[in-house]
Design a protein around this motif. Structure first.
Motif, PDB file in Angstrom:
ATOM      1  N   GLU A 138       0.826  -1.203   0.000  1.00 21.06           N
ATOM      2  CA  GLU A 138       0.000   0.000   0.000  1.00 21.06           C
ATOM      3  C   GLU A 138       0.868   1.264   0.000  1.00 21.06           C
ATOM      4  OE1 GLU A 138      -3.182   0.494  -0.295  1.00 21.06           O
ATOM      5  OE2 GLU A 138      -3.624  -1.659  -0.432  1.00 21.06           O
ATOM      6  N   PRO A 139       0.415   2.322  -0.687  1.00 16.80           N
ATOM      7  CA  PRO A 139       1.130   3.605  -0.617  1.00 16.80           C
ATOM      8  C   PRO A 139       1.156   4.121   0.817  1.00 16.80           C
ATOM      9  CG  PRO A 139      -0.429   3.602  -2.439  1.00 16.80           C
ATOM     10  CD  PRO A 139      -0.728   2.381  -1.610  1.00 16.80           C
TER      11      PRO A 139
ATOM     12  N   VAL B 251       0.944   7.672 -10.862  1.00 16.81           N
ATOM     13  CA  VAL B 251       1.902   6.590 -11.089  1.00 16.81           C
ATOM     14  C   VAL B 251       1.964   5.683  -9.868  1.00 16.81           C
ATOM     15  CG1 VAL B 251       4.305   6.032 -11.660  1.00 16.81           C
ATOM     16  CG2 VAL B 251       3.231   8.091 -12.624  1.00 16.81           C
ATOM     17  N   VAL B 252       1.979   6.273  -8.684  1.00 18.38           N
ATOM     18  CA  VAL B 252       2.019   5.485  -7.452  1.00 18.38           C
ATOM     19  C   VAL B 252       0.741   4.667  -7.301  1.00 18.38           C
ATOM     20  CG1 VAL B 252       2.170   5.592  -4.939  1.00 18.38           C
ATOM     21  CG2 VAL B 252       3.549   7.145  -6.344  1.00 18.38           C
ATOM     22  N   ALA B 253      -0.405   5.281  -7.592  1.00 17.95           N
ATOM     23  CA  ALA B 253      -1.669   4.561  -7.477  1.00 17.95           C
ATOM     24  C   ALA B 253      -1.715   3.367  -8.427  1.00 17.95           C
ATOM     25  CB  ALA B 253      -2.832   5.510  -7.759  1.00 17.95           C
ATOM     26  N   ALA B 254      -1.282   3.586  -9.665  1.00 14.52           N
ATOM     27  CA  ALA B 254      -1.293   2.492 -10.640  1.00 14.52           C
ATOM     28  C   ALA B 254      -0.308   1.398 -10.251  1.00 14.52           C
ATOM     29  CB  ALA B 254      -0.959   3.042 -12.026  1.00 14.52           C
ATOM     30  N   ALA B 255       0.855   1.780  -9.730  1.00 21.73           N
ATOM     31  CA  ALA B 255       1.845   0.789  -9.313  1.00 21.73           C
ATOM     32  C   ALA B 255       1.320  -0.047  -8.148  1.00 21.73           C
ATOM     33  CB  ALA B 255       3.146   1.493  -8.930  1.00 21.73           C
ATOM     34  N   ALA B 256       0.620   0.588  -7.223  1.00 16.64           N
ATOM     35  CA  ALA B 256       0.044  -0.166  -6.094  1.00 16.64           C
ATOM     36  C   ALA B 256      -1.024  -1.138  -6.583  1.00 16.64           C
ATOM     37  CB  ALA B 256      -0.537   0.805  -5.073  1.00 16.64           C
TER      38      ALA B 256
ATOM     39  N   LEU C 115       1.103  -3.844  -8.939  1.00 18.66           N
ATOM     40  CA  LEU C 115       2.238  -4.599  -8.403  1.00 18.66           C
ATOM     41  C   LEU C 115       2.143  -4.879  -6.911  1.00 18.66           C
ATOM     42  CD1 LEU C 115       5.047  -2.681 -10.319  1.00 18.66           C
ATOM     43  CD2 LEU C 115       3.879  -4.781 -11.010  1.00 18.66           C
ATOM     44  N   GLY C 116       1.440  -4.035  -6.175  1.00 19.56           N
ATOM     45  CA  GLY C 116       1.293  -4.260  -4.742  1.00 19.56           C
ATOM     46  C   GLY C 116       2.627  -4.357  -4.031  1.00 19.56           C
ATOM     47  N   ALA C 117       2.790  -5.432  -3.233  1.00 16.81           N
ATOM     48  CA  ALA C 117       3.989  -5.585  -2.405  1.00 16.81           C
ATOM     49  C   ALA C 117       5.243  -5.843  -3.219  1.00 16.81           C
ATOM     50  CB  ALA C 117       3.769  -6.711  -1.403  1.00 16.81           C
ATOM     51  N   SER C 118       5.116  -6.181  -4.488  1.00 13.37           N
ATOM     52  CA  SER C 118       6.308  -6.444  -5.303  1.00 13.37           C
ATOM     53  C   SER C 118       6.871  -5.191  -5.955  1.00 13.37           C
ATOM     54  CB  SER C 118       5.975  -7.472  -6.397  1.00 13.37           C
ATOM     55  OG  SER C 118       5.046  -6.941  -7.323  1.00 13.37           O
ATOM     56  N   CYS C 119       6.223  -4.054  -5.755  1.00 19.92           N
ATOM     57  CA  CYS C 119       6.707  -2.812  -6.369  1.00 19.92           C
ATOM     58  C   CYS C 119       8.019  -2.389  -5.733  1.00 19.92           C
ATOM     59  CB  CYS C 119       5.663  -1.707  -6.207  1.00 19.92           C
ATOM     60  SG  CYS C 119       6.131  -0.153  -7.025  1.00 19.92           S
TER      61      CYS C 119
ATOM     62  N   ILE D 215       4.915   1.553 -15.489  1.00 21.46           N
ATOM     63  CA  ILE D 215       4.542   0.413 -14.644  1.00 21.46           C
ATOM     64  C   ILE D 215       5.292  -0.837 -15.089  1.00 21.46           C
ATOM     65  CG2 ILE D 215       2.643  -1.045 -13.871  1.00 21.46           C
ATOM     66  CD1 ILE D 215       2.693   1.853 -12.762  1.00 21.46           C
ATOM     67  N   ALA D 216       5.439  -1.005 -16.408  1.00 26.49           N
ATOM     68  CA  ALA D 216       6.179  -2.166 -16.915  1.00 26.49           C
ATOM     69  C   ALA D 216       7.621  -2.148 -16.417  1.00 26.49           C
ATOM     70  CB  ALA D 216       6.136  -2.188 -18.440  1.00 26.49           C
ATOM     71  N   ASP D 217       8.212  -0.954 -16.324  1.00 36.70           N
ATOM     72  CA  ASP D 217       9.590  -0.842 -15.826  1.00 36.70           C
ATOM     73  C   ASP D 217       9.700  -1.273 -14.365  1.00 36.70           C
ATOM     74  OD1 ASP D 217      10.396   0.132 -18.260  1.00 36.70           O
ATOM     75  OD2 ASP D 217      10.372   2.245 -17.651  1.00 36.70           O
ATOM     76  N   LEU D 218       8.603  -1.138 -13.625  1.00 34.82           N
ATOM     77  CA  LEU D 218       8.628  -1.445 -12.195  1.00 34.82           C
ATOM     78  C   LEU D 218       8.441  -2.939 -11.899  1.00 34.82           C
ATOM     79  CD1 LEU D 218       6.462   1.554 -10.927  1.00 34.82           C
ATOM     80  CD2 LEU D 218       8.924   1.265 -10.631  1.00 34.82           C
TER      81      LEU D 218
END
Length: 428
Positions: free
Chosen positions: A271-272, A300-305, A308-312, A416-419
């Protein structure tokens, strides 16, 4: 009936009485006022003046002065040259109509001179500010905006008040950007009043518009509390330790402090996490990390969460101009050995933000170079003043030539793909 009384033996007192009789009445006051107006404008009391819709009493007063009928019709025209000649010839005033106006209405004001003096005083009021702007080209457009809107003249009643106000404003601007500075301390140190930059004060109104200019934002901007807090944060100034915030995701923490434990818990949950400046100041030890990515927009942070969740991997949102809390967190990570990769909006405001991060911490561009810019379709016009991009000088050239802006949301999928964690630990 001859023009006026030409008895040369009239005494000074008699001349004054005759002057009042000829030009001192209410019915002829319009003519004296017209003559005075010309004199105050630096013009001679000559030519013809006309009163439309003259009353019978006004016509009789003019005829008594001139010693003849004053024409017919509804309007009344009188030659000031003739009045001047009558006053001189009759001995009522030695200096003619000019003297008569002074004796009846008092000293003649030099309106042109007064206007020139006011203009010069207002120009002097801007002296210190204009000297500062000459060395801060990013404020030149804002200075022109001040002039065109007349904002300073609305906030200051006189040139003297304006000079005091603008000198204090200059002192504030000489300190901006000022990372880590509380607003009250900035106000106290620059203008001797800890409340001088409080909402609603004239100085605060001007300083906030200048802060917007320094941040690449519209000078008038929004006026709400959140917008005001954001603008001040963009130049490093915070209203208090709780209003300066930073958004992050996947950041490693530790077990030695409440802040470290919060980061660990948020990372495990995917989670952010929003941290306040107060929390970060109470965390005194470095935060160890490897590569930390920085983005400009919270989407960007919202989409990554979501994706990807905990794997970000570690991700921080600058939220536009970095707040004091953002800088504090970045400094703690840099002290822990982190390196940084940066992405932001491809516009001149975004470039200015990236430059401030690059100057302070250095970074490798994260899809934030000339090739990445050229690869994104966009028709949104680019405006503002060009800025250098030391991490990739070709980027400035490409943006000037292409003339479009590219917002971070347009490359969200690629970011997001980069993350996404790589199997062999390689970073994109």
């Amino acid at each position: 009936m001859s023009g006026g009384d030409t008895d040369g033996s009239v005494t000074g007192g008699g001349a004054s009485e005759r002057l009042i009789r000829l030009l001192g009445g209410d019915e002829i006051a319009w003519l004296v006022d017209r003559a005075r107006h010309r004199l105050e404008q630096g013009r001679p009391p000559t030519g013809t003046v006309t009163l439309t819709a003259a009353t019978p009493a006004q016509r009789r007063a003019a005829e008594a002065l001139l010693g003849r009928r004053a024409g017919a019709g509804s309007s009344l025209s009188v030659s000031l040259d003739e009045v001047d000649r009558i006053l001189r010839a009759s001995g009522v005033t030695a200096d003619g109509l000019r003297e008569a106006v002074v004796r009846l209405r008092g000293p003649i004001r030099d309106l042109s001179g007064e206007k020139a003096a006011r203009t010069a005083a207002w120009e002097r009021a801007f002296t210190r500010l204009d000297t500062l702007v000459a060395n801060r080209p990013e404020l030149s457009g804002w200075r022109s905006w001040l002039e065109s809107t007349g904002l300073v003249r609305r906030l200051a009643a006189t040139a003297g008040e304006a000079r005091t106000l603008l000198d204090r404003l200059s002192a504030v601007l000489e300190r901006l950007p000022s990372p880590g500075t509380p607003l009250g301390r900035l106000a106290a140190e620059t203008c001797g009043d800890a409340h001088g930059l409080d909402e609603g004060r004239p100085l605060a109104t001007l300083a906030l518009s200048a802060a917007r200019a320094l941040s690449g934002l519209p000078y008038a901007g929004e006026s709400g509390a959140d917008a005001r807090r954001s603008v001040w944060a963009a130049v490093g100034v915070h209203l208090d330790d709780l209003s300066s915030l930073v958004l992050c995701l996947g950041l490693p923490g530790d077990d030695r402090s409440p802040t470290g434990r919060m980061l660990n818990a948020a990372r495990a949950a995917g989670e952010p996490c929003v941290l306040t400046l107060r929390q970060l100041r109470r965390h005194e030890s470095p935060l160890p990390a490897d590569l930390v990515r920085i983005c400009e927009n919270p989407v960007v942070v919202a989409a990554a969460a979501d994706e990807l969740g905990a794997s970000c991997p570690p991700l921080i949102c600058g939220g536009g101009r970095p707040s004091t809390a953002v800088w504090r967190l970045l400094d703690l990570l840099a002290a822990g050995g982190a390196t940084f990769a940066y992405h932001g909006d491809f516009d001149w405001g975004g470039i200015a933000i990236a430059s401030s991060v690059h100057e302070r911490l250095g970074f490798q561009p994260w899809r934030f170079d000339a090739a990445s810019y050229q690869a994104v379709p966009s028709s949104a016009p680019l405006s503002g003043q060009a800025r250098p991009t030391p991490w990739d000088p070709a980027l400035t050239v490409a943006m000037e030539r292409r003339g479009v802006r590219v917002e971070e949301e347009l490359v969200l999928a690629e970011l997001i793909a980069d993350l996404v964690p790589k199997r062999h630990g390689a970073e994109s």
